[in-house]
Design a protein around this motif. Structure first.
Motif, PDB file in Angstrom:
ATOM      1  N   GLU A  89      -6.016 -13.201 -72.902  1.00 18.30           N
ATOM      2  CA  GLU A  89      -5.553 -13.876 -74.130  1.00 18.30           C
ATOM      3  C   GLU A  89      -5.524 -15.074 -74.402  1.00 18.30           C
ATOM      4  O   GLU A  89      -5.438 -15.539 -75.615  1.00 18.30           O
ATOM      5  N   TYR A  90      -5.459 -16.061 -73.040  1.00 16.35           N
ATOM      6  CA  TYR A  90      -6.088 -17.461 -73.674  1.00 16.35           C
ATOM      7  C   TYR A  90      -7.287 -17.797 -74.386  1.00 16.35           C
ATOM      8  O   TYR A  90      -7.483 -18.339 -75.492  1.00 16.35           O
ATOM      9  N   ILE A  91      -8.515 -16.773 -73.650  1.00 19.06           N
ATOM     10  CA  ILE A  91      -9.738 -16.866 -74.642  1.00 19.06           C
ATOM     11  C   ILE A  91      -9.453 -16.453 -75.741  1.00 19.06           C
ATOM     12  O   ILE A  91     -10.114 -17.174 -76.526  1.00 19.06           O
ATOM     13  N   LYS A  92      -9.054 -15.377 -76.140  1.00 16.72           N
ATOM     14  CA  LYS A  92      -8.996 -14.855 -77.474  1.00 16.72           C
ATOM     15  C   LYS A  92      -8.257 -15.962 -78.369  1.00 16.72           C
ATOM     16  O   LYS A  92      -8.631 -16.085 -79.505  1.00 16.72           O
ATOM     17  N   ALA A  93      -7.065 -16.554 -78.042  1.00 11.96           N
ATOM     18  CA  ALA A  93      -6.446 -17.492 -78.689  1.00 11.96           C
ATOM     19  C   ALA A  93      -7.216 -18.659 -79.021  1.00 11.96           C
ATOM     20  O   ALA A  93      -7.353 -19.254 -80.221  1.00 11.96           O
ATOM     21  N   ILE A  94      -8.040 -18.981 -78.204  1.00  8.55           N
ATOM     22  CA  ILE A  94      -8.955 -20.297 -78.315  1.00  8.55           C
ATOM     23  C   ILE A  94     -10.138 -19.876 -79.336  1.00  8.55           C
ATOM     24  O   ILE A  94     -10.310 -20.730 -80.299  1.00  8.55           O
ATOM     25  N   LYS A  95     -10.560 -18.752 -79.331  1.00  6.91           N
ATOM     26  CA  LYS A  95     -11.458 -18.235 -80.290  1.00  6.91           C
ATOM     27  C   LYS A  95     -10.915 -18.036 -81.562  1.00  6.91           C
ATOM     28  O   LYS A  95     -11.409 -18.568 -82.676  1.00  6.91           O
ATOM     29  N   GLN A  96      -9.646 -17.405 -81.726  1.00  5.99           N
ATOM     30  CA  GLN A  96      -9.154 -17.230 -83.033  1.00  5.99           C
ATOM     31  C   GLN A  96      -8.896 -18.743 -83.636  1.00  5.99           C
ATOM     32  O   GLN A  96      -8.868 -18.531 -84.984  1.00  5.99           O
ATOM     33  N   MET A  97      -8.441 -19.690 -82.925  1.00  5.77           N
ATOM     34  CA  MET A  97      -8.203 -20.991 -83.687  1.00  5.77           C
ATOM     35  C   MET A  97      -9.471 -21.700 -83.838  1.00  5.77           C
ATOM     36  O   MET A  97      -9.379 -23.101 -84.285  1.00  5.77           O
TER      37      MET A  97
END
Length: 385
Positions: free
Chosen positions: A164-172
């Protein structure tokens, strides 16, 4: 100067956390910890107050402690991660985000996160079908992605949060680099320690049973904890029963994470139970985990409705810092668009998220075994080491 961020709870800070910070300091000059405050993501009240936990971290490698607003701390793994990553990104000084994982393989985790962000239609359909049969979303996702992603990445708790951390980084579209440290010692959910690196779950159990736990935490942290009162969530029993009895199902349905008619089960729960734990046990099912139900009940008590899930973090709130942290804070002030809170009274009634943080601290204080002290957020300054 290389600066790392860690999204954490430190409930309580223990030897495993110290090891992680020491490993990070081998590659980075400073560490910012974005930490849950009075409530934690598993749906519970933090065992010790947030300033004590912040001080324990500062004594053992952290440089700046920022509070994760309670509306993110009491939320799904996805929203918990998003809130933390958003703060890290908007500080403007963070180069990398470190997290512990059972995997320890960052490349594999990045690949898995890409797959999750670009979920194929057939997998979406399978997940929906499995959920309709009564399966939790997490388990349905694990099964549906089993041919593409190793099962352990979607089953182990630290792996799940890391994704989820990696996903959030990518989404931003953030330039922050995700990095992982393989989790050592006890499993996240283990309730009985086998080494001097015990899980926070096991340590909390030991503390509440009045057993000596000093070998599982740094000596400096142990000295802090000895002066602290342990919280007791049972002090919320009557408040929760009152709320369920006086709120309509429509009002309950608007509480964060309530979905699919769960409000009816919550409303009926007081016919079968009259304690926080008993009500949660009644409401949980194969589809809804106990942690989710506990988060819902605490969100109910705090009045955190679904609108909070659509807002970004509104501020950077400082819980503690050392000399490096003071320098970091100066840099953040020059580059961040978010207001920085070091004195709560200066921002009274300005942010809805902050109002919930203040209320959560009052509820926390109510659940300690010593005298209730309201307004601790106004009375307590950030820790300076």
């Amino acid at each position: 100067m290389k600066t790392a961020a860690v999204i954490c709870e430190y409930n309580p800070f223990h030897n495993g956390h110290k090891f992680q910070l020491e490993e990070i300091k081998k590659e980075c000059d400073s560490v910012i910890c974005i930490m849950s405050g009075s409530f934690v993501q598993r749906g519970d009240i933090a065992i010790y107050d947030k300033w004590t936990r912040a001080k324990a971290a500062l004594q053992n490698g952290a440089d700046l402690i920022i509070e994760l607003p309670v509306c993110y701390a009491l939320n799904s793994a996805e929203r918990f991660a998003y809130g933390g990553v958003y703060l890290a990104e908007n500080m403007g000084v963070v180069d990398s985000l470190y997290f512990g994982s059972e995997s320890g393989d960052i490349d594999r985790m990045i690949s898995a996160a890409d797959l999750l962000l670009n979920e194929p239609d057939e997998i979406s359909a399978e997940i929906k079908s499995l959920i309709s049969e009564g399966m939790t979303y997490a388990r349905a996702r694990e099964i549906s992605f089993s041919k593409l992603i190793p099962s352990s990445l979607l089953a182990e708790p630290n792996n799940i949060l890391g994704l989820e951390y990696i996903k959030a980084i990518k989404q931003m579209n953030s330039k922050i680099q995700p990095k992982t440290i393989k989790r050592m010692g006890s499993h996240y959910h283990e309730t009985e320690p086998s080494t001097n690196t015990a899980s926070a779950t096991a340590i909390r159990k030991i503390i509440k049973n009045n057993i000596n736990y000093s070998i599982y935490v740094p000596e400096s942290a142990n000295s802090l904890y000895e002066k602290c009162q342990v919280t007791d969530i049972n002090k919320l029993n009557n408040i929760l029963v009152y709320l369920i009895r006086t709120k309509s199902t429509e009002e309950i349905s608007n509480i964060n994470e309530v979905c699919e008619g769960l409000e009816n089960r919550i409303s009926a729960s007081i016919n079968y139970a009259d304690t926080f734990a008993g009500i949660c046990d009644y409401v949980k099912s194969k589809r809804y985990t106990l942690s989710k139900i506990r988060r819902i009940m605490l969100s109910f008590i705090l009045g955190i409705d679904k609108s909070f899930s659509f807002t970004e973090p509104q501020y950077i709130r400082v819980l503690g810092m050392n000399h490096k942290g003071i320098q970091l804070l100066s840099q953040i002030k020059n580059v961040s668009s978010l207001p920085i809170i070091t004195k709560t009274a200066d921002f009274k009634n300005m942010f809805t998220q902050l109002e919930k943080d203040i209320l959560s601290t009052d509820i926390f204080s109510l659940c300690r075994n010593d005298n209730f002290v309201p307004g601790l957020d106004y009375l307590t300054s950030p820790v300076i080491m």
